[in-house]
Design a protein around this motif. Structure first.
Motif, PDB file in Angstrom:
ATOM      1  N   THR A   1       1.933  -0.730   6.962  1.00 35.39           N
ATOM      2  CA  THR A   1       2.496   0.237   6.013  1.00 35.39           C
ATOM      3  C   THR A   1       2.223   1.658   6.472  1.00 35.39           C
ATOM      4  O   THR A   1       3.108   2.522   6.449  1.00 35.39           O
ATOM      5  CB  THR A   1       1.897   0.012   4.614  1.00 35.39           C
ATOM      6  OG1 THR A   1       2.101  -1.333   4.210  1.00 35.39           O
ATOM      7  CG2 THR A   1       2.553   0.941   3.607  1.00 35.39           C
ATOM      8  N   LEU A   2       0.985   1.923   6.881  1.00 35.53           N
ATOM      9  CA  LEU A   2       0.613   3.257   7.353  1.00 35.53           C
ATOM     10  C   LEU A   2       1.428   3.645   8.582  1.00 35.53           C
ATOM     11  O   LEU A   2       1.934   4.774   8.687  1.00 35.53           O
ATOM     12  CB  LEU A   2      -0.882   3.295   7.673  1.00 35.53           C
ATOM     13  CG  LEU A   2      -1.511   4.671   7.896  1.00 35.53           C
ATOM     14  CD1 LEU A   2      -1.492   5.471   6.600  1.00 35.53           C
ATOM     15  CD2 LEU A   2      -2.957   4.509   8.377  1.00 35.53           C
TER      16      LEU A   2
ATOM     17  N   PRO B   1       9.821   5.915  -2.953  1.00 34.61           N
ATOM     18  CA  PRO B   1       9.856   4.581  -2.327  1.00 34.61           C
ATOM     19  C   PRO B   1       8.659   4.367  -1.409  1.00 34.61           C
ATOM     20  O   PRO B   1       8.251   5.274  -0.677  1.00 34.61           O
ATOM     21  CB  PRO B   1      11.173   4.602  -1.540  1.00 34.61           C
ATOM     22  CG  PRO B   1      12.026   5.590  -2.263  1.00 34.61           C
ATOM     23  CD  PRO B   1      11.088   6.642  -2.767  1.00 34.61           C
ATOM     24  N   ALA B   2       8.107   3.168  -1.443  1.00 31.98           N
ATOM     25  CA  ALA B   2       6.874   2.888  -0.711  1.00 31.98           C
ATOM     26  C   ALA B   2       7.005   3.095   0.789  1.00 31.98           C
ATOM     27  O   ALA B   2       6.044   3.471   1.461  1.00 31.98           O
ATOM     28  CB  ALA B   2       6.419   1.456  -1.005  1.00 31.98           C
ATOM     29  N   LEU B   3       8.196   2.871   1.357  1.00 31.81           N
ATOM     30  CA  LEU B   3       8.393   2.984   2.805  1.00 31.81           C
ATOM     31  C   LEU B   3       8.986   4.321   3.236  1.00 31.81           C
ATOM     32  O   LEU B   3       9.369   4.486   4.386  1.00 31.81           O
ATOM     33  CB  LEU B   3       9.293   1.849   3.293  1.00 31.81           C
ATOM     34  CG  LEU B   3       8.749   0.438   3.101  1.00 31.81           C
ATOM     35  CD1 LEU B   3       9.749  -0.594   3.611  1.00 31.81           C
ATOM     36  CD2 LEU B   3       7.406   0.266   3.795  1.00 31.81           C
ATOM     37  N   ALA B   4       9.068   5.283   2.317  1.00 34.48           N
ATOM     38  CA  ALA B   4       9.593   6.598   2.673  1.00 34.48           C
ATOM     39  C   ALA B   4       8.685   7.272   3.694  1.00 34.48           C
ATOM     40  O   ALA B   4       7.470   7.052   3.688  1.00 34.48           O
ATOM     41  CB  ALA B   4       9.719   7.471   1.425  1.00 34.48           C
TER      42      ALA B   4
ATOM     43  N   TRP C   1       0.790  -1.232   0.000  1.00 34.75           N
ATOM     44  CA  TRP C   1       0.000   0.000   0.000  1.00 34.75           C
ATOM     45  C   TRP C   1       0.824   1.285   0.000  1.00 34.75           C
ATOM     46  O   TRP C   1       0.268   2.377  -0.073  1.00 34.75           O
ATOM     47  CB  TRP C   1      -0.901   0.016   1.226  1.00 34.75           C
ATOM     48  CG  TRP C   1      -1.981  -0.999   1.197  1.00 34.75           C
ATOM     49  CD1 TRP C   1      -1.939  -2.267   1.707  1.00 34.75           C
ATOM     50  CD2 TRP C   1      -3.280  -0.858   0.611  1.00 34.75           C
ATOM     51  NE1 TRP C   1      -3.126  -2.928   1.485  1.00 34.75           N
ATOM     52  CE2 TRP C   1      -3.972  -2.080   0.810  1.00 34.75           C
ATOM     53  CE3 TRP C   1      -3.925   0.183  -0.061  1.00 34.75           C
ATOM     54  CZ2 TRP C   1      -5.274  -2.278   0.365  1.00 34.75           C
ATOM     55  CZ3 TRP C   1      -5.230  -0.023  -0.512  1.00 34.75           C
ATOM     56  CH2 TRP C   1      -5.883  -1.241  -0.297  1.00 34.75           C
ATOM     57  N   GLY C   2       2.133   1.187   0.097  1.00 36.20           N
ATOM     58  CA  GLY C   2       2.952   2.376   0.316  1.00 36.20           C
ATOM     59  C   GLY C   2       2.769   3.470  -0.711  1.00 36.20           C
ATOM     60  O   GLY C   2       2.556   4.645  -0.368  1.00 36.20           O
ATOM     61  N   ASN C   3       2.855   3.140  -1.993  1.00 30.69           N
ATOM     62  CA  ASN C   3       2.753   4.163  -3.029  1.00 30.69           C
ATOM     63  C   ASN C   3       1.361   4.776  -3.096  1.00 30.69           C
ATOM     64  O   ASN C   3       1.217   5.979  -3.376  1.00 30.69           O
ATOM     65  CB  ASN C   3       3.137   3.569  -4.390  1.00 30.69           C
ATOM     66  CG  ASN C   3       4.619   3.271  -4.497  1.00 30.69           C
ATOM     67  OD1 ASN C   3       5.031   2.114  -4.407  1.00 30.69           O
ATOM     68  ND2 ASN C   3       5.434   4.295  -4.654  1.00 30.69           N
ATOM     69  N   ILE C   4       0.331   3.988  -2.822  1.00 32.99           N
ATOM     70  CA  ILE C   4      -1.022   4.541  -2.814  1.00 32.99           C
ATOM     71  C   ILE C   4      -1.170   5.551  -1.677  1.00 32.99           C
ATOM     72  O   ILE C   4      -1.798   6.610  -1.828  1.00 32.99           O
ATOM     73  CB  ILE C   4      -2.058   3.410  -2.685  1.00 32.99           C
ATOM     74  CG1 ILE C   4      -2.021   2.525  -3.934  1.00 32.99           C
ATOM     75  CG2 ILE C   4      -3.460   3.968  -2.465  1.00 32.99           C
ATOM     76  CD1 ILE C   4      -2.972   1.363  -3.905  1.00 32.99           C
TER      77      ILE C   4
END
Length: 353
Positions: free
Chosen positions: A158-159, A90-93, A41-44
């Motif tokens: 992720t959030l 990056p998704a986890l940024a 879900w990171g990029n969303i």
């Protein structure tokens, strides 16, 4: 009746501009879906954060400039910038990366130059480069595909990671980047570049689990998603096919020549096509009508130059992927390209000496 002189895009009917922007946003959905499927879900989440930020920034600047807020705020250009930036991060940024990048894209790159149609650089790529240079640690927090991770990364985790740096169970970002066998992973482009500097051959580097059976688990499908979206835009005549085709052919021949010369230290042409942000850059970034070349001949040269720069930076530069840097360099050269590729007016005769 006033005659307005303005830079591209020359589409001044607001409803048509917003419809075009929505069409481009819809075309990114296959690539975004592939990102979600393979990387979570990171990029969303970053797209949502960037979208809220660009609307706030656009509203604030338009208010200060005493512009018509309702028409310019909802023309879709700001949201498209947020989508492209959210895809690239990056998704986890951490959360402030997308917020800071979105503010920079709208306030500095877009509105400081006068708004849509006047910015010399692509806002999303300019913001990405700024973030990469200013915050290299946060901008290299690329995670492995979900099936190679040691820990579960659902929406809640992720959030929590994006806003606190840790999952609900207390695992850090660095721990989330660990492969199931216990070593930290990187993107396929970064893995290959690092392995080559360590003296490994291309075939030896491709044994890393990040590559899977083809060009990188998840990354090939993300590029295929953006390729399908780009073809959709070409069919709808929302973009000119000349630009992405010229870019991909240029990158193809550069990588093919290098592969023929030294196959042990050069990746295949298909690897360059389906790794990193290649298809996103080809169909959604280089086709920007504002910061690119205007004539057909100019677009061919503009895109071919971008393909050459992408390969050179990937091969010899300090950053694994090179789309953003290549785009900005080509944005700088666009006025010069236009000067020498501008179509002559009908009836023009060259001066005789």
């Amino acid at each position: 009746m006033a005659f307005w002189i303005a830079s591209s895009p020359h589409n001044h009917i607001q409803s048509e501009t917003s419809a075009l922007m929505r069409l481009v946003i819809y075309a990114t959905l296959p690539g975004i879906f592939a990102q979600w499927y393979f990387f979570g879900w990171g990029n969303i989440i970053h797209i949502a954060l960037a979208s809220c930020t660009v609307l706030f920034a656009e509203f604030s600047v338009l208010s200060l400039r005493h512009k018509k807020i309702s028409s310019e705020l909802f023309d879709g250009s700001a949201i498209l910038t947020a989508v492209l930036l959210g895809i690239s991060i990056p998704a986890l940024a951490p959360w402030w990366i997308s917020v800071f990048g979105a503010l920079f894209a709208i306030v500095i790159v877009k509105q400081l130059y006068g708004g849509l149609g006047h910015n010399p650089f692509n806002p999303a790529m300019a913001a990405y480069v700024m973030l990469l240079i200013s915050f290299p640690v946060q901008m290299t927090l690329w995670q492995p595909p979900l099936n190679l991770m040691s820990f579960d990364l659902n929406f809640q985790n992720t959030l929590s990671t994006i806003f606190t740096g840790y999952t609900i169970d207390g695992f850090s970002t660095e721990q989330l980047r660990v492969h199931v066998d216990g070593f930290t992973m990187a993107t396929p482009l970064d893995t290959l570049k690092t392995d080559l500097t360590l003296g490994l051959t291309t075939s030896e580097s491709f044994k890393s689990p990040i590559f899977g059976q083809h060009f990188g688990i998840g990354w090939e499908w993300v590029n295929i998603g953006f390729l399908l979206g780009g073809i959709f835009l070409i069919i709808k005549k929302a973009i000119d096919w000349v630009t992405p085709v010229s870019f991909l052919i240029s990158l193809f021949f550069c990588s093919l020549l290098a592969f023929f010369i030294s196959p042990d230290s050069s990746a295949s042409t298909m690897f360059h096509w389906f790794s990193g942000a290649t298809m996103l850059g080809a169909f959604f970034i280089l086709t920007d009508p504002v910061s690119g070349a205007t004539s057909t001949k100019g677009r061919i040269i503009f895109a071919a130059l971008a393909g050459l720069l992408v390969y050179l930076i990937r091969k010899f530069g300090g950053y694994p992927d090179a789309i953003a840097f290549a785009v900005l360099l080509c944005n700088m050269s666009a006025p010069l390209i236009d000067q020498y590729t501008r179509p002559r007016a009908y009836g023009h005769q060259s001066e005789k000496k």
